[in-house]
Design a protein around this motif. Sequence first.
Motif, PDB file in Angstrom:
ATOM      1  N   ILE A  10       0.817  -1.069  -0.037  1.00 38.31           N
ATOM      2  CA  ILE A  10      -0.078   0.072   0.125  1.00 38.31           C
ATOM      3  C   ILE A  10       0.950   1.413  -0.120  1.00 38.31           C
ATOM      4  CG2 ILE A  10      -1.685   1.280   1.177  1.00 38.31           C
ATOM      5  CD1 ILE A  10      -2.636  -1.523   2.400  1.00 38.31           C
ATOM      6  N   GLU A  11       2.063   1.258   0.886  1.00 42.78           N
ATOM      7  CA  GLU A  11       2.914   2.252   0.824  1.00 42.78           C
ATOM      8  C   GLU A  11       3.382   2.653  -0.569  1.00 42.78           C
ATOM      9  OE1 GLU A  11       3.583   4.793   2.868  1.00 42.78           O
ATOM     10  OE2 GLU A  11       1.799   3.840   4.028  1.00 42.78           O
ATOM     11  N   ALA A  12       3.787   1.450  -1.285  1.00 43.85           N
ATOM     12  CA  ALA A  12       4.407   1.622  -2.639  1.00 43.85           C
ATOM     13  C   ALA A  12       3.463   2.141  -3.472  1.00 43.85           C
ATOM     14  CB  ALA A  12       4.850   0.087  -2.957  1.00 43.85           C
ATOM     15  N   ALA A  13       2.180   2.019  -3.390  1.00 41.82           N
ATOM     16  CA  ALA A  13       1.008   2.370  -4.187  1.00 41.82           C
ATOM     17  C   ALA A  13       1.107   3.792  -3.757  1.00 41.82           C
ATOM     18  CB  ALA A  13       0.046   1.644  -3.929  1.00 41.82           C
ATOM     19  N   ARG A  14       1.082   4.289  -2.693  1.00 44.19           N
ATOM     20  CA  ARG A  14       1.015   5.675  -2.512  1.00 44.19           C
ATOM     21  C   ARG A  14       2.224   6.433  -2.862  1.00 44.19           C
ATOM     22  NH1 ARG A  14       0.530   4.996   2.784  1.00 44.19           N
ATOM     23  NH2 ARG A  14      -1.845   5.521   2.938  1.00 44.19           N
ATOM     24  N   GLY A  15       3.384   5.935  -2.839  1.00 40.01           N
ATOM     25  CA  GLY A  15       4.486   6.481  -3.455  1.00 40.01           C
ATOM     26  C   GLY A  15       4.430   6.890  -4.978  1.00 40.01           C
ATOM     27  N   LEU A  16       3.556   6.010  -5.470  1.00 37.92           N
ATOM     28  CA  LEU A  16       3.504   5.987  -6.903  1.00 37.92           C
ATOM     29  C   LEU A  16       2.262   7.309  -7.231  1.00 37.92           C
ATOM     30  CD1 LEU A  16       3.418   2.137  -8.194  1.00 37.92           C
ATOM     31  CD2 LEU A  16       5.229   4.049  -8.476  1.00 37.92           C
ATOM     32  N   GLY A  17       1.983   7.750  -6.082  1.00 36.83           N
ATOM     33  CA  GLY A  17       0.986   8.938  -6.354  1.00 36.83           C
ATOM     34  C   GLY A  17      -0.402   8.526  -6.428  1.00 36.83           C
ATOM     35  N   MET A  18      -0.714   7.303  -6.110  1.00 38.48           N
ATOM     36  CA  MET A  18      -2.018   6.838  -6.104  1.00 38.48           C
ATOM     37  C   MET A  18      -2.998   7.365  -4.960  1.00 38.48           C
ATOM     38  SD  MET A  18      -2.087   2.926  -7.127  1.00 38.48           S
ATOM     39  CE  MET A  18      -1.219   2.307  -8.688  1.00 38.48           C
ATOM     40  N   GLY A  19      -4.029   7.806  -5.235  1.00 45.42           N
ATOM     41  CA  GLY A  19      -5.089   8.306  -4.306  1.00 45.42           C
ATOM     42  C   GLY A  19      -5.871   6.894  -3.438  1.00 45.42           C
ATOM     43  N   ALA A  20      -6.129   7.515  -2.230  1.00 47.91           N
ATOM     44  CA  ALA A  20      -6.933   6.361  -1.708  1.00 47.91           C
ATOM     45  C   ALA A  20      -7.840   5.451  -2.539  1.00 47.91           C
ATOM     46  CB  ALA A  20      -7.518   6.997  -0.496  1.00 47.91           C
ATOM     47  N   GLY A  21      -8.820   6.283  -3.300  1.00 45.68           N
ATOM     48  CA  GLY A  21      -9.709   5.441  -3.882  1.00 45.68           C
ATOM     49  C   GLY A  21      -9.149   4.493  -5.001  1.00 45.68           C
ATOM     50  N   ARG A  22      -8.093   5.066  -5.826  1.00 44.59           N
ATOM     51  CA  ARG A  22      -7.333   4.199  -6.803  1.00 44.59           C
ATOM     52  C   ARG A  22      -6.701   3.015  -5.984  1.00 44.59           C
ATOM     53  NH1 ARG A  22      -2.741   6.232 -11.285  1.00 44.59           N
ATOM     54  NH2 ARG A  22      -2.804   4.290 -12.299  1.00 44.59           N
ATOM     55  N   ARG A  23      -6.052   3.173  -5.075  1.00 43.46           N
ATOM     56  CA  ARG A  23      -5.169   2.264  -4.106  1.00 43.46           C
ATOM     57  C   ARG A  23      -6.288   1.120  -3.759  1.00 43.46           C
ATOM     58  NH1 ARG A  23      -3.023   6.554  -1.370  1.00 43.46           N
ATOM     59  NH2 ARG A  23      -4.156   5.865   0.410  1.00 43.46           N
TER      60      ARG A  23
END
Length: 216
Positions: free
Chosen positions: A111-124
């Motif tokens: 999840i942190e990796a996805a956040r680091g890629l700029g994904m918002g909460a909904g997209r994650r």
Amino acid sequence: MKLVAYMTDNADLLLFLTEQHIELVLVSVGISAVIGIGLALLTQSAPRLRHALLSLTGTLLTIPSFALFALMIPLLGLGVAPTIVALAVYGIFPILRNTVTGIEGVDPAVIEAARGLGMGAGRRMRTVVLPLAWPVILNGIRTATIMLVATAAIGAVVHGPGLGQEIFRGLERIGGANALEEALSGVIGVVLVALILDLLFIGIAKITALRGLNVR
């Protein structure tokens, strides 16, 4: 054998009731899935509320099926509606529980990796969390489905559709001609429906499971 002869002579009726039973279960499970998964997502940031909902839906599951179906009569009368509502109530808990377990089981590092890629909460949630949690969620839906196959037969007490009609007709006439065969044919039908739907979910799990993840 009298049972085989009875089932052969009444094959069209049994097939019709089987189709009704499958449709009844799938509609009820679909409603349960929408509610259960929806509640898990809506309460993701409210653990106390989520715990309360799990307790509530788990408590509802302990209500005897005859009592729950009977409670539906003053509200919805007889027939399909009270049967579906009662079944949907029973199906929520296993789906909600597994959805919560699946979401909480996703590796925080992913999840942190996805956040680091700029994904918002909904997209994650859509592209990372739910796909990884899907095998566990599907197992909850599968559990609810098999549970409701048997419970749906009791819906006959409120004139619900399905194989329960055959079972209860036989039980009401027990001692009469073909009464035992009538009840047993309904029971066998319920067992076959459970087997068919279980195999269906095993197939869905194999098709949709991510690489390295298995539904058990």
